[in-house]
Design a protein around this motif. Structure first.
Motif, PDB file in Angstrom:
ATOM      1  N   ASN A 195      39.556  58.406  27.643  1.00 15.40           N
ATOM      2  CA  ASN A 195      39.862  56.996  27.837  1.00 15.40           C
ATOM      3  C   ASN A 195      41.366  56.871  28.018  1.00 15.40           C
ATOM      4  OD1 ASN A 195      37.121  56.138  27.290  1.00 15.40           O
ATOM      5  ND2 ASN A 195      37.559  56.578  25.143  1.00 15.40           N
ATOM      6  N   VAL A 196      41.781  55.875  28.797  1.00 13.88           N
ATOM      7  CA  VAL A 196      43.193  55.775  29.179  1.00 13.88           C
ATOM      8  C   VAL A 196      43.777  54.420  28.809  1.00 13.88           C
ATOM      9  CG1 VAL A 196      44.810  55.761  31.127  1.00 13.88           C
ATOM     10  CG2 VAL A 196      42.934  57.420  31.080  1.00 13.88           C
ATOM     11  N   LEU A 197      44.966  54.473  28.224  1.00 19.37           N
ATOM     12  CA  LEU A 197      45.794  53.281  28.056  1.00 19.37           C
ATOM     13  C   LEU A 197      46.852  53.368  29.150  1.00 19.37           C
ATOM     14  CD1 LEU A 197      45.954  50.885  26.120  1.00 19.37           C
ATOM     15  CD2 LEU A 197      47.526  52.204  24.704  1.00 19.37           C
ATOM     16  N   LEU A 198      46.687  52.547  30.181  1.00 19.12           N
ATOM     17  CA  LEU A 198      47.530  52.590  31.375  1.00 19.12           C
ATOM     18  C   LEU A 198      48.704  51.631  31.203  1.00 19.12           C
ATOM     19  CD1 LEU A 198      47.796  53.621  34.348  1.00 19.12           C
ATOM     20  CD2 LEU A 198      46.317  51.705  35.018  1.00 19.12           C
ATOM     21  N   ILE A 199      49.916  52.156  31.299  1.00 20.45           N
ATOM     22  CA  ILE A 199      51.117  51.394  30.919  1.00 20.45           C
ATOM     23  C   ILE A 199      51.930  50.958  32.139  1.00 20.45           C
ATOM     24  CG2 ILE A 199      53.220  51.412  29.532  1.00 20.45           C
ATOM     25  CD1 ILE A 199      50.674  51.822  27.891  1.00 20.45           C
ATOM     26  N   ASP A 200      52.325  49.678  32.140  1.00 17.96           N
ATOM     27  CA  ASP A 200      53.298  49.175  33.102  1.00 17.96           C
ATOM     28  C   ASP A 200      54.089  48.067  32.426  1.00 17.96           C
ATOM     29  OD1 ASP A 200      54.689  49.137  35.450  1.00 17.96           O
ATOM     30  OD2 ASP A 200      53.076  48.359  36.702  1.00 17.96           O
ATOM     31  N   ASP A 201      55.191  47.643  33.055  1.00 16.28           N
ATOM     32  CA  ASP A 201      56.019  46.617  32.410  1.00 16.28           C
ATOM     33  C   ASP A 201      55.468  45.207  32.624  1.00 16.28           C
ATOM     34  OD1 ASP A 201      56.618  46.742  35.111  1.00 16.28           O
ATOM     35  OD2 ASP A 201      58.790  46.607  34.858  1.00 16.28           O
TER      36      ASP A 201
ATOM     37  N   PRO B 281      51.406  56.445  32.175  1.00 14.88           N
ATOM     38  CA  PRO B 281      52.223  55.387  32.776  1.00 14.88           C
ATOM     39  C   PRO B 281      51.973  55.247  34.274  1.00 14.88           C
ATOM     40  CG  PRO B 281      53.521  57.379  32.630  1.00 14.88           C
ATOM     41  CD  PRO B 281      52.167  57.724  32.050  1.00 14.88           C
ATOM     42  N   VAL B 282      52.196  54.055  34.779  1.00 20.47           N
ATOM     43  CA  VAL B 282      52.235  53.851  36.226  1.00 20.47           C
ATOM     44  C   VAL B 282      53.502  54.534  36.749  1.00 20.47           C
ATOM     45  CG1 VAL B 282      52.537  52.131  38.055  1.00 20.47           C
ATOM     46  CG2 VAL B 282      50.925  51.704  36.180  1.00 20.47           C
TER      47      VAL B 282
END
Length: 231
Positions: A195-201, A122-123
């Motif tokens: 590998n990254v799944l980068l999360i923000d709203d 997450p951010v």
């Protein structure tokens, strides 16, 4: 139904009808839009970064559930500023239902490796803002997604300085505001196969997500996709 539901009935964020925070009709009103390249923000098949827009430390793609209009906007604001955490579960559920129906490119990439090479990150919020708000909405969304998708969850990025709220700033000011505000957990460095799944709203100008991607790739991340509820 509990006593709190009787005293304070849940109302839909869209139509305000009682019964739940997001009724089926308002969920159907979430406005989908064509996906865009996270570099130039022009239309891109599947949200994959255009070959000409590829950068060594740049995002590989962007996927958003919908555009930042009603009723999605009210749902995100109620989650973010009112602390209605149940909305995170609802929005993650809508996201995964959409993924099951339409199989986005990012899901295809995750499935190729069986998910073992992917981490959800997450951010982060600055500790002061997170303490005052009580939680980090991006972290909550990321934790729910990790459980549903069976991917590891890692708060690898740390916000090292307090910044002005991005929503109050314009494009270039956002970039300057966020530059150098993040560091990576030392255990993440050199992990070249991740590998990254980068999360923000919300994706607005993308400044925060791009800066987070930069520090992740500098630390060795192979691919980084941004996933937001809205843009």
């Amino acid at each position: 139904m509990g006593i709190l539901d009787l005293l304070f009935p849940k109302k839909c964020v869209g139509c305000k009808k009682s019964g739940g925070y997001f009724c089926a009709n308002c969920v159907a009103d979430i406005k989908q839009t064509d996906l865009v390249c996270p570099k130039c923000e022009r239309l891109a098949v599947g949200g994959v970064t255009h070959p000409i827009c590829k950068r060594k430390f740049g995002l590989d793609g962007l996927w958003s559930l919908g555009i930042y209009n009603e009723p999605l906007r009210s749902a995100i604001q109620k989650l973010k500023y009112k602390g209605v955490e149940e909305l995170a579960q609802i929005l993650v559920g809508i996201t995964l239902k959409y993924w099951a129906e339409y199989q986005p490119f990012v899901l295809d990439e995750i499935k190729k490796s069986g998910g073992k090479d992917w981490q959800i990150i997450p951010v982060p919020l600055h500790w002061f803002r997170e303490n005052s708000r009580g939680f980090n909405q991006a972290a909550l969304i990321g934790q729910l997604l990790s459980k549903k998708l069976g991917l590891s969850y890692y708060e690898a990025i740390k916000r090292t300085r307090y910044t002005k709220q991005q929503v109050r700033l314009k494009g270039k000011e956002r970039q300057q505001n966020i530059r150098g505000a993040f560091t990576i957990d030392s255990r993440f460095h050199g992990n070249d196969n991740v590998n990254v799944l980068l999360i923000d709203d919300v994706w607005t100008t993308g400044s925060t997500l791009r800066e987070c991607c930069y520090v992740l790739k500098r630390a060795g991340a192979k691919k980084v996709w941004a996933l937001t509820l809205a843009r």
